[in-house]
Design an enzyme around this catalytic site. Structure first.
Site, mmCIF file in Angstrom:
data_model
loop_
_atom_site.group_PDB
_atom_site.id
_atom_site.type_symbol
_atom_site.label_atom_id
_atom_site.label_comp_id
_atom_site.label_asym_id
_atom_site.label_seq_id
_atom_site.Cartn_x
_atom_site.Cartn_y
_atom_site.Cartn_z
ATOM 1 N N LYS A 191 -78.615 -22.417 43.230
ATOM 2 C CA LYS A 191 -77.562 -21.426 43.011
ATOM 3 C C LYS A 191 -77.206 -21.311 41.529
ATOM 4 O O LYS A 191 -76.327 -20.553 41.155
ATOM 5 C CB LYS A 191 -76.306 -21.792 43.811
ATOM 6 C CG LYS A 191 -76.478 -21.701 45.329
ATOM 7 C CD LYS A 191 -75.142 -21.894 46.011
ATOM 8 C CE LYS A 191 -75.260 -22.379 47.446
ATOM 9 N NZ LYS A 191 -75.729 -21.357 48.376
ATOM 10 N N HIS B 134 -67.520 -24.488 54.138
ATOM 11 C CA HIS B 134 -68.894 -24.190 54.561
ATOM 12 C C HIS B 134 -69.273 -25.243 55.619
ATOM 13 O O HIS B 134 -68.809 -26.384 55.543
ATOM 14 C CB HIS B 134 -69.798 -24.325 53.333
ATOM 15 C CG HIS B 134 -71.203 -23.867 53.528
ATOM 16 N ND1 HIS B 134 -72.145 -24.624 54.185
ATOM 17 C CD2 HIS B 134 -71.827 -22.734 53.149
ATOM 18 C CE1 HIS B 134 -73.301 -23.972 54.192
ATOM 19 N NE2 HIS B 134 -73.129 -22.819 53.565
ATOM 20 N N ASP C 151 -67.025 -30.042 47.075
ATOM 21 C CA ASP C 151 -68.219 -29.220 47.279
ATOM 22 C C ASP C 151 -68.252 -28.212 46.128
ATOM 23 O O ASP C 151 -67.467 -27.257 46.107
ATOM 24 C CB ASP C 151 -68.119 -28.524 48.644
ATOM 25 C CG ASP C 151 -69.148 -27.417 48.820
ATOM 26 O OD1 ASP C 151 -69.958 -27.183 47.907
ATOM 27 O OD2 ASP C 151 -69.129 -26.778 49.894
ATOM 28 N N CYS D 65 -72.037 -19.158 57.169
ATOM 29 C CA CYS D 65 -71.920 -20.583 57.515
ATOM 30 C C CYS D 65 -70.469 -21.024 57.557
ATOM 31 O O CYS D 65 -70.143 -22.156 57.188
ATOM 32 C CB CYS D 65 -72.714 -21.458 56.555
ATOM 33 S SG CYS D 65 -74.457 -21.083 56.545
#
Lengths: 410, 147
Positions: free
Chosen positions: A224, A121, A198, A364
């Protein structure tokens, strides 16, 4: 207890969009919020709101307690050795930038290496690009297999004694690929490098144990995982957080302030300059409680079963091309695809007319889109409240879209 | 929400068969533009002589709305004075804002009127027009009242 059983907990799902029941399949972008999270935020503002770590009065003590309790909940949720290793941030992007500024830029020397993948990302790519530019370090990309996986022998080759940092998503937000984090940690540590994970797409969907993974840093977002927007987490190993410099300076994060120099609090508080995101942390704490009441193993099984079902149903439409790992390979709870001859935006507009919310675009991940050779893709991503019926609705809408464009194109 | 209002036949025709696709040459006014939120891209080239757009071509990657808008735009501005092309851009933007349109001025472009009801797609339709406005700035011509 997943799927239809938990839908009642999510008020937003009880609505129609364009005359159809809402089918929300954009969970990799953000999840919906269950009532206990909404109520916790409301309750905090109605009963406990005050600034933290300063007031001596009752509300100040209650707010501080609520904020620190949320930290403890998050620490237990990821099995961090201590709550002091959980820093509250605005989200994954801020967490990763804080590592890039406060840690990477301090340790990187000209000629050092940062190893990442081209599927990251933008938030796990640009901070390292910038850190490399600022320090004279080099960015090295691991080769991707056609389905987005990396091979450990390539990692062993890429990570050298000059490598200071390896940064990778646990689960790819486009391809759903699951990367072998603990093996990567072993390879990185053998060369004296730190591993930054991540976790934006993994922590919400599967049990996370930072000690078993042995990652050095983990970044993820609250929104999220059923929490509110504006709150995220940076986990770090104790000695790394001690070594890392704060990104923001000012109130709340200081120990002693002199006229010409100052000292900081201990981690995590030295990283939380200014009034922190108190209500956001309280909401995240409630989200963690909620997810644990459902069970992270159950959620993982549910999302993966839905992804497998989606792959199976999408295969019924020959004009659909699916990206990422094929059937039978473990993947995150999302499926990325294109309908041949129809741009993902056009597809998304038609699906929306049928109440189906998906993501369309580059997600992204512009470098990855170039590797896939497509300008954009459509992505359906699942969570605990989705059902097979949602995927059936997606497939019905896709079939309608296909016919609509075949007709429109003539 | 009426999909047929958005995807009119003429739009799909321009999407399938874009007019004026390609490049003019290195000496043409060139603008590269992208819509970073979605990845749509356009390269617009204009040949301007004595204030008149003699040729207009584009290359692009994008959805039906962005490609058809670019295709129709190049058809509409070819042969027009650049100032008139800019006035058309203003009329097009007004249409996207949902304002009443001068059908005579817009001609075939009126087919894109439905986009104004899909706020998420307006940027798709205006990308080519933004490129035109940027090209005009390069040529030293600006909107009288700004973009």
């Amino acid at each position: 207890m997943t799927g239809a059983d938990v839908r009642k907990d999510f008020p937003i799902l009880q609505q129609e969009i364009n005359g159809h029941p809402l089918v929300y399949l954009d969970n990799a972008a953000t999840s919906q919020k269950p009532r206990p999270v909404l109520e916790a935020i409301q309750r905090y503002y109605e009963h406990d709101n005050a600034n933290v770590h300063r007031g001596v009065h009752t509300l100040g003590a209650r707010a501080t307690e609520a904020y620190e309790l949320a930290r403890e909940k998050v620490a237990r949720f990821i099995n961090a050795p201590s709550p002091e290793q959980v820093v509250f941030t605005r989200g994954t992007t801020e967490s990763l930038n804080m590592i890039a500024y406060g840690y990477a830029r301090r340790v990187l020397q000209p000629g050092d290496e940062i190893v990442i993948t081209p599927a990251e990302h933008h938030s796990n790519l640009i901070p390292w690009q910038q850190a490399a530019r600022a320090t004279g370090a080099q960015l090295k990309y691991l080769p991707l297999q056609p389905d987005g996986q990396i091979r450990l022998e390539d990692v062993r080759q890429a990570v050298t004694d000059r490598t200071k940092l390896v940064a990778i998503a646990h689960v790819s937000n486009v391809l759903g690929t699951i990367h072998p984090v603990s093996e990567l940690a072993e390879i990185a540590h053998a060369r004296g490098a730190v591993l930054v994970v991540d976790g934006a797409q993994s922590v919400p969907h599967q049990p996370t144990d930072v000690q078993a993974l042995d990652c050095d840093f983990l970044a993820f977002s609250g929104h999220k995982m059923c929490g509110p927007t504006g709150i995220g987490v940076l986990y770090g190993k104790r000695h790394l957080l001690a070594e890392m410099e704060p990104t923001y300076f000012g109130g709340e994060m200081i120990d002693v302030v002199e006229l010409y120099e100052s000292t900081w609090k201990q981690p995590p508080w030295k990283f939380e300059g200014g009034t922190p995101i108190i209500a956001g942390a309280v909401g995240l704490g409630a989200a963690v409680d909620y997810l644990q009441s459902v069970g992270m193993e159950n959620i993982q099984r549910h999302s993966q079963a839905l992804a497998a079902y989606a792959l199976e149903r999408l295969a019924e439409i020959p004009e659909i091309e699916v990206y990422g790992p094929g059937p039978g390979v473990a993947r995150g709870g999302l499926v990325t695809f294109n309908l041949r001859g129809v741009h993902a935006h056009d597809l998304s507009t038609v699906l929306d007319a049928h109440g189906v919310a998906i993501r369309a675009g580059h997600h992204c991940c512009q470098p990855l889109m170039r590797i896939l050779g497509v300008p954009a893709t459509a992505r359906a991503s699942f969570y605990l409240y989705n059902t097979e019926a949602d995927i059936d609705a997606l497939v019905t809408a896709l079939t309608t879209a296909k016919e609509f464009f075949q007709h429109a194109i003539g | 929400m009426q999909l047929d209002d958005l995807y009119r036949q003429v739009i799909m025709d321009h999407y399938q068969h874009p007019r004026n696709q390609g490049e003019i040459g290195a000496d043409a006014l060139t603008v590269d533009l992208r819509n970073p939120s979605c990845g749509d891209e356009i390269r617009l080239q204009l040949q301007v002589a004595d204030g008149v757009v003699c040729d207009a071509r584009f290359r692009g990657a994008g959805c039906s709305i962005s490609i058809s808008s670019a295709s129709m735009m190049t058809e509409a501005i070819k042969g027009k004075p650049l100032a008139e092309a800019l006035a058309l851009a203003q009329a097009f933007r007004a249409m996207m804002r949902g304002e009443a349109v001068d059908v005579e001025q817009l001609g075939e472009l009126e087919a894109l009127q439905g986009v104004s009801k899909f706020p998420a797609r307006i940027k798709c339709a205006t990308l080519a027009w933004q490129a035109l406005e940027n090209a005009a700035s390069l040529a030293g011509l600006e909107h009288e009242h700004g973009g």
